[in-house]
Scaffold this active site. Structure first.
Site, PDB file in Angstrom:
ATOM      1  N   ARG A   1     -17.105   4.546   4.785  1.00  0.00           N
ATOM      2  CA  ARG A   1     -16.008   3.803   4.152  1.00  0.00           C
ATOM      3  C   ARG A   1     -14.923   3.460   5.170  1.00  0.00           C
ATOM      4  O   ARG A   1     -14.330   2.381   5.124  1.00  0.00           O
ATOM      5  CB  ARG A   1     -15.408   4.632   3.009  1.00  0.00           C
ATOM      6  CG  ARG A   1     -14.302   3.916   2.243  1.00  0.00           C
ATOM      7  CD  ARG A   1     -13.722   4.799   1.151  1.00  0.00           C
ATOM      8  NE  ARG A   1     -12.672   4.129   0.402  1.00  0.00           N
ATOM      9  CZ  ARG A   1     -11.409   4.033   0.791  1.00  0.00           C
ATOM     10  NH1 ARG A   1     -11.030   4.562   1.943  1.00  0.00           N
ATOM     11  NH2 ARG A   1     -10.524   3.396   0.042  1.00  0.00           N
TER      12      ARG A   1
ATOM     13  N   ASP B   1     -11.575   0.021  -8.981  1.00  0.00           N
ATOM     14  CA  ASP B   1     -11.495   1.268  -9.751  1.00  0.00           C
ATOM     15  C   ASP B   1     -10.348   1.257 -10.764  1.00  0.00           C
ATOM     16  O   ASP B   1     -10.418   1.941 -11.784  1.00  0.00           O
ATOM     17  CB  ASP B   1     -11.315   2.464  -8.810  1.00  0.00           C
ATOM     18  CG  ASP B   1     -12.647   2.979  -8.271  1.00  0.00           C
ATOM     19  OD1 ASP B   1     -13.671   2.285  -8.453  1.00  0.00           O
ATOM     20  OD2 ASP B   1     -12.670   4.068  -7.673  1.00  0.00           O
TER      21      ASP B   1
ATOM     22  N   TYR C   1     -28.198   9.971   3.344  1.00  0.00           N
ATOM     23  CA  TYR C   1     -28.616   8.782   4.107  1.00  0.00           C
ATOM     24  C   TYR C   1     -27.880   8.721   5.442  1.00  0.00           C
ATOM     25  O   TYR C   1     -26.803   9.303   5.590  1.00  0.00           O
ATOM     26  CB  TYR C   1     -28.419   7.493   3.309  1.00  0.00           C
ATOM     27  CG  TYR C   1     -27.058   7.260   2.697  1.00  0.00           C
ATOM     28  CD1 TYR C   1     -26.011   6.715   3.435  1.00  0.00           C
ATOM     29  CD2 TYR C   1     -26.835   7.556   1.353  1.00  0.00           C
ATOM     30  CE1 TYR C   1     -24.781   6.477   2.858  1.00  0.00           C
ATOM     31  CE2 TYR C   1     -25.600   7.324   0.763  1.00  0.00           C
ATOM     32  CZ  TYR C   1     -24.574   6.784   1.528  1.00  0.00           C
ATOM     33  OH  TYR C   1     -23.348   6.547   0.947  1.00  0.00           O
TER      34      TYR C   1
ATOM     35  N   GLU D   1       0.848  -1.194   0.000  1.00  0.00           N
ATOM     36  CA  GLU D   1       0.000   0.000   0.000  1.00  0.00           C
ATOM     37  C   GLU D   1       0.886   1.248   0.000  1.00  0.00           C
ATOM     38  O   GLU D   1       1.809   1.374   0.799  1.00  0.00           O
ATOM     39  CB  GLU D   1      -0.935  -0.018   1.224  1.00  0.00           C
ATOM     40  CG  GLU D   1      -1.591   1.298   1.573  1.00  0.00           C
ATOM     41  CD  GLU D   1      -2.461   1.908   0.469  1.00  0.00           C
ATOM     42  OE1 GLU D   1      -3.271   1.191  -0.121  1.00  0.00           O
ATOM     43  OE2 GLU D   1      -2.305   3.130   0.224  1.00  0.00           O
TER      44      GLU D   1
HETATM   45  C1  LIG Z   1     -19.036  10.452  -4.341  1.00  0.00           C
HETATM   46  C2  LIG Z   1     -18.832   8.981  -4.382  1.00  0.00           C
HETATM   47  C3  LIG Z   1     -19.798   8.142  -3.843  1.00  0.00           C
HETATM   48  C4  LIG Z   1     -19.641   6.760  -3.917  1.00  0.00           C
HETATM   49  N1  LIG Z   1     -20.626   5.961  -3.407  1.00  0.00           N
HETATM   50  C5  LIG Z   1     -20.518   4.627  -3.538  1.00  0.00           C
HETATM   51  C6  LIG Z   1     -21.546   3.766  -3.024  1.00  0.00           C
HETATM   52  O1  LIG Z   1     -22.534   4.241  -2.443  1.00  0.00           O
HETATM   53  N2  LIG Z   1     -21.401   2.420  -3.162  1.00  0.00           N
HETATM   54  C7  LIG Z   1     -20.309   1.883  -3.793  1.00  0.00           C
HETATM   55  O2  LIG Z   1     -20.242   0.644  -3.899  1.00  0.00           O
HETATM   56  N3  LIG Z   1     -19.315   2.661  -4.272  1.00  0.00           N
HETATM   57  C8  LIG Z   1     -19.395   4.020  -4.169  1.00  0.00           C
HETATM   58  N4  LIG Z   1     -18.385   4.815  -4.623  1.00  0.00           N
HETATM   59  C9  LIG Z   1     -17.230   4.203  -5.315  1.00  0.00           C
HETATM   60  C10 LIG Z   1     -16.190   3.642  -4.366  1.00  0.00           C
HETATM   61  O3  LIG Z   1     -15.784   4.608  -3.427  1.00  0.00           O
HETATM   62  C11 LIG Z   1     -14.973   3.178  -5.177  1.00  0.00           C
HETATM   63  O4  LIG Z   1     -15.397   2.492  -6.326  1.00  0.00           O
HETATM   64  C12 LIG Z   1     -14.139   2.235  -4.329  1.00  0.00           C
HETATM   65  O5  LIG Z   1     -13.697   2.884  -3.168  1.00  0.00           O
HETATM   66  C13 LIG Z   1     -12.938   1.733  -5.142  1.00  0.00           C
HETATM   67  O6  LIG Z   1     -12.180   0.885  -4.344  1.00  0.00           O
HETATM   68  P1  LIG Z   1     -10.765   0.381  -4.841  1.00  0.00           P
HETATM   69  O7  LIG Z   1     -10.249  -0.501  -3.740  1.00  0.00           O
HETATM   70  O8  LIG Z   1     -10.870  -0.179  -6.209  1.00  0.00           O
HETATM   71  O9  LIG Z   1      -9.867   1.679  -4.987  1.00  0.00           O
HETATM   72  P2  LIG Z   1      -9.424   2.796  -3.885  1.00  0.00           P
HETATM   73  O10 LIG Z   1     -10.426   2.912  -2.802  1.00  0.00           O
HETATM   74  O11 LIG Z   1      -9.064   3.963  -4.699  1.00  0.00           O
HETATM   75  O12 LIG Z   1      -8.118   2.152  -3.245  1.00  0.00           O
HETATM   76  C14 LIG Z   1      -6.894   2.128  -3.922  1.00  0.00           C
HETATM   77  C15 LIG Z   1      -5.761   1.966  -2.898  1.00  0.00           C
HETATM   78  O13 LIG Z   1      -4.534   1.823  -3.626  1.00  0.00           O
HETATM   79  C16 LIG Z   1      -3.535   2.638  -3.036  1.00  0.00           C
HETATM   80  N5  LIG Z   1      -2.536   2.931  -4.063  1.00  0.00           N
HETATM   81  C17 LIG Z   1      -2.584   3.857  -5.047  1.00  0.00           C
HETATM   82  N6  LIG Z   1      -1.482   3.784  -5.817  1.00  0.00           N
HETATM   83  C18 LIG Z   1      -0.717   2.779  -5.307  1.00  0.00           C
HETATM   84  C19 LIG Z   1       0.533   2.202  -5.668  1.00  0.00           C
HETATM   85  N7  LIG Z   1       1.247   2.656  -6.712  1.00  0.00           N
HETATM   86  N8  LIG Z   1       1.021   1.177  -4.939  1.00  0.00           N
HETATM   87  C20 LIG Z   1       0.331   0.705  -3.877  1.00  0.00           C
HETATM   88  N9  LIG Z   1      -0.870   1.216  -3.472  1.00  0.00           N
HETATM   89  C21 LIG Z   1      -1.380   2.231  -4.193  1.00  0.00           C
HETATM   90  C22 LIG Z   1      -4.300   3.854  -2.537  1.00  0.00           C
HETATM   91  O14 LIG Z   1      -3.578   4.532  -1.540  1.00  0.00           O
HETATM   92  C23 LIG Z   1      -5.588   3.191  -2.009  1.00  0.00           C
HETATM   93  O15 LIG Z   1      -5.428   2.777  -0.674  1.00  0.00           O
HETATM   94  C24 LIG Z   1     -18.493   6.207  -4.531  1.00  0.00           C
HETATM   95  C25 LIG Z   1     -17.494   7.044  -5.050  1.00  0.00           C
HETATM   96  C26 LIG Z   1     -17.664   8.423  -4.965  1.00  0.00           C
HETATM   97  C27 LIG Z   1     -16.589   9.314  -5.532  1.00  0.00           C
END
Ligand SMILES: Cc1cc2nc3c(=O)[nH]c(=O)nc-3n(C[C@H](O)[C@H](O)[C@H](O)COP(=O)(O)OP(=O)(O)OC[C@H]3O[C@@H](n4cnc5c(N)ncnc54)[C@H](O)[C@@H]3O)c2cc1C
Length: 388
Positions: free
Chosen positions: A106, A289, A210, A34
């Site tokens: 979150r 994402d 909510y 991370e």
């Molecule tokens: C306004 C808003 C509302 C939302 N509401 C919802 C909802 O109601 N329900 C829902 O399901 N989703 C919702 N989402 C979407 C959700 O927040 C994201 O899709 C989700 O958090 C993505 O998770 P992830 O683990 O893929 O990525 P992230 O949460 O972006 O995690 C990525 C991790 O990788 C780390 N990282 C980055 N680069 C590197 C690297 N080079 N090496 C090592 N680590 C690295 C970062 O520090 C981070 O910890 C919402 C998003 C927004 C913007």
């Protein structure tokens, strides 16, 4: 399968932590790298629909989350046009004890996942360890001085793993900003405290409200047109700017009162990944994402990352030999990409519907009423009824 097989995951977000638990449950060793020095309270509320909560319940996380979540019974669709409720959808039909509908901060979700990861003997988590380079060879993938059977890029919309494996695929700005804030439930007059999810549709904007944190806090998300102020995931937002937007006569007084209750706003410029982008190559695959950042209007970004994690673990678990791993990642991508793309498109369409204005907004509200809550709710079945 040999117990020594190691999977490296870049990123300890919701997707990376869930994947670590699901993959470790299949007998692999997992190393999470991370970038951040600390896992801080990033983001605000998340809606987790049954397709996602079912995976978390299956991983044994329900007891840890129980103290934090709210289980809403309804989604109220409101229109700024008349200030009233267009329709109230019941969540009772889609949610079950093993697959509830949860509203959660979150940070609480990440905290529960982190506690499970830290107590798992097969998972190592390294903070302040950004993945910056990798080499995908036939027999292993090399990440720094580590050799692994696979590297999973769960490192978010600005994924470094994707940048190395697929440099041509970049996130695009949607032209929209998500303003996120929270307030104490007690700071709102009782008649304004939502017990379930409220979605307010307005001209070129919408507002979602909510309860979360066991009902103690209220989460607000306002989606407005705008431009990013600086590169990055989120930035501070000025309360007077959002206040000015909701001062317009077409927003009813109760939305203005809820907006005014938030002390600190953050702006999240909404970037999305193009539909149908590449998800894997050799021993490298993307998750969450990093693969499919989407508009949040179907409330499914984290949900899809959690689904990805469950399917990835299944595919890896079915690989008997180390040489089968690239085929397992290809199977994972083939299983996941069509569904994630469909959800990305659904989210985009929902935003267009929410943001209609003038006579078309009137036609939308009328069409929704004619369709009725049962048929409108049934349109979510293909998302909510998913099982791993
Ligand atoms: C306004 C808003 C509302 C939302 N509401 C919802 C909802 O109601 N329900 C829902 O399901 N989703 C919702 N989402 C979407 C959700 O927040 C994201 O899709 C989700 O958090 C993505 O998770 P992830 O683990 O893929 O990525 P992230 O949460 O972006 O995690 C990525 C991790 O990788 C780390 N990282 C980055 N680069 C590197 C690297 N080079 N090496 C090592 N680590 C690295 C970062 O520090 C981070 O910890 C919402 C998003 C927004 C913007």
């Amino acid at each position: 399968m040999t117990a020594s097989r190691t999977i490296v995951i870049a990123g300890a977000g919701i997707g990376g932590l869930t994947a670590a638990l699901a993959i470790a449950a299949r007998g692999f060793r997992v190393t999470i790298l991370e970038k951040a020095e600390r896992l801080e309270e990033v983001g605000a509320g998340l809606q987790l629909s049954p397709n996602a909560s079912r995976v978390l319940v299956g991983l044994g996380l329900a007891p840890q989350l129980a103290a934090h979540v709210v289980t809403p019974e309804t989604v109220s669709i409101m229109t700024a046009r008349s200030g009233g409720e267009v329709m109230r959808l019941s969540l009772a039909g889609s949610a079950r004890p093993d697959a509830p509908y949860w509203l959660v901060h979150r940070a609480d979700l990440q905290g529960a996942l982190l506690a499970a990861v830290q107590s798992h003997p097969g998972i190592d988590l390294h903070l302040a360890s950004p993945v910056q380079a990798m080499e995908d060879a036939t027999d292993a993938v090399r990440v720094g001085d580590r050799h692994a059977a696979a590297l999973i890029g769960a490192d978010g919309a600005w994924s470094a793993v994707r940048g190395i494996a697929f440099p041509a695929i970049q996130p695009r700005f949607s032209g929209l900003i998500a303003w996120r804030g929270t307030c104490d439930a007690a700071s709102l007059p009782p008649e304004l405290r939502p017990s379930g999810v409220q979605l307010w549709m307005g001209p070129r904007a919408h507002l979602v409200i909510y309860p979360m944190s066991a009902g103690q806090r209220i989460n607000l998300v306002a989606i407005l047109p705008g431009a990013p102020l600086a590169p990055g995931w989120s930035e501070p937002g000025a309360a007077d700017e959002i206040g000015r937007h909701f001062a317009a006569a077409h927003w009813p007084g109760n939305t203005r009162a809820m907006i005014a209750a938030v002390g600190n706003w953050r702006r999240w410029p909404l970037f999305t990944m193009p539909d149908g982008g590449a998800w894997h190559s050799g021993r490298v695959a993307l998750l969450g994402d990093a693969a499919h950042a989407m508009l949040p209007f179907a409330a499914q970004g984290a949900g899809m990352a959690i689904e990805d994690a469950a399917v990835l673990a299944q595919c890896l678990g079915a690989a008997d030999e180390d040489r089968d791993i690239p085929a397992a990642l290809a199977r994972y991508a083939a299983l996941r990409a069509p569904r994630a793309t469909r959800v990305q498109r659904t989210a985009r369409q929902q935003g267009q519907i929410y943001h209609l204005q003038g006579p078309i907004a009137f036609a939308r509200d009328t069409a929704m009423r004619l369709l009725g809550p049962i048929r409108l709710q049934a349109r979510q079945d293909w998302i909510y009824n998913w099982t791993p």
